[in-house]
Design an enzyme around this catalytic site. Sequence first.
Site, short mmCIF file in Angstrom:
data_model
loop_
_atom_site.label_atom_id
_atom_site.label_comp_id
_atom_site.label_asym_id
_atom_site.label_seq_id
_atom_site.Cartn_x
_atom_site.Cartn_y
_atom_site.Cartn_z
N LYS A 1 6.60 -13.17 4.68
CA LYS A 1 5.60 -13.72 4.00
C LYS A 1 5.15 -14.98 4.68
CE LYS A 1 4.68 -10.84 0.86
NZ LYS A 1 3.33 -10.00 0.99
N ILE B 1 0.27 6.16 -0.42
CA ILE B 1 1.30 6.73 0.75
C ILE B 1 1.67 8.27 0.05
CG2 ILE B 1 1.92 4.79 2.03
CD1 ILE B 1 4.31 4.89 0.22
N ARG B 2 2.01 9.01 0.82
CA ARG B 2 2.23 10.31 0.24
C ARG B 2 3.65 10.08 -0.72
NH1 ARG B 2 2.45 14.59 4.97
NH2 ARG B 2 0.53 13.83 5.84
N GLY C 1 -2.16 0.17 -0.94
CA GLY C 1 -1.10 0.19 -2.08
C GLY C 1 -1.66 0.17 -3.38
N TYR D 1 12.16 -10.86 2.95
CA TYR D 1 10.82 -10.88 2.39
C TYR D 1 10.16 -12.08 2.62
CZ TYR D 1 7.56 -10.76 -1.93
OH TYR D 1 6.49 -10.65 -2.47
N GLN E 1 2.32 -2.09 -8.42
CA GLN E 1 2.02 -2.97 -9.79
C GLN E 1 0.89 -3.81 -9.61
OE1 GLN E 1 4.23 -6.67 -10.12
NE2 GLN E 1 4.11 -6.61 -12.18
#
Length: 318
Positions: free
Chosen positions: A147, A35-36, A8, A143, A12
């Site tokens: 987590k 990633i593509r 990744g 999310y 950000q």
Amino acid sequence: MKNILVIGSTGQIGSELTMLLRRTYPNGKVVAGYIRGCEPQGKLLSSGPSEEADVCNRKQIEDIVDKYDIDTIYNLAALLSATAERLPLKAWDIQMNGLINVLEVAREKKCAVFTPSSIGSFGPSTPRHNTPQDTIQRPTSMYGVTKVATELLSDYYYTKYGVDTRAVRFPGLISYTTLPGGGTTDYAVEIYYAAVQGEEFVCPIAAGTYMDMMYMPDALRAAIEIMEANPRYLKHRNAFNIASMSFEPEEIAAAIRRYIPNFRMRYEVDPVRQHIADSWPDNMDDTCARKEWGWAPSYDLDSMTQDMIKNLKIKLNK
Ligand code: AKB
């Protein structure tokens, strides 16, 4: 020397962390995994190796670990909270099946792993103020579910297999380099772009909604310091509360007006983001991180605001 894979690397956090890791470990290899469709550009591309590293493709991760003799993996692949509500199964796939891939490769190849958690790992039944390190974690967003499971699974791999997993619970992260996207705390980045461009900001989060926030340089330092910490002093691993500031929309707007007095803001509350924000703590207690590995933030709301405005003026030619 460290050889590191950042999964990744164009996101950000990744876009800045990869560059900082390359500066911190100049004798090691820091591989920018992407990633593509999200290939590294500019300095990120030219300053070191990059490889396609889809967290959902275990073989790809394994091959990179072998090729570069990787000893540490920063696993930053994730859909943020609001996007994860729209695409819960995709979020599960990336955050959970992806994590299993990373942990399995780490177990076989003896890598250390950093997979961040978040204020999103808490829920409405968590104590809101001074949220303790060890407390109720019953999140109501997908999310958050991923987590909490990330924290548990990472601890499981440490206790069961000895994989050196460590992490922090990131607050909302604010930076001028790469935009976040799909998060509940994104407003605290977007507000600066609007202010510097002389635009009115339409705030999706209601006045009075406090959330922990952090300036990116502090967050990057935390991600490196936790992996460098002496394991002898770590009573916790996945994942440490870290805090630096907590504010609500009126407070960040007032901080901006100290430098851009005619800045205007109005509210159009996004119900999805507001519902998530209402379930998160107002401010976390980071005593354990301070005691166990010496965590201390450097930025507060005012020093961050000054730096954000100065750098966005340069970036946006204002
Ligand atoms: C989000 O808003 O989803 C993230 C986070 C706090 O984890 N920035």
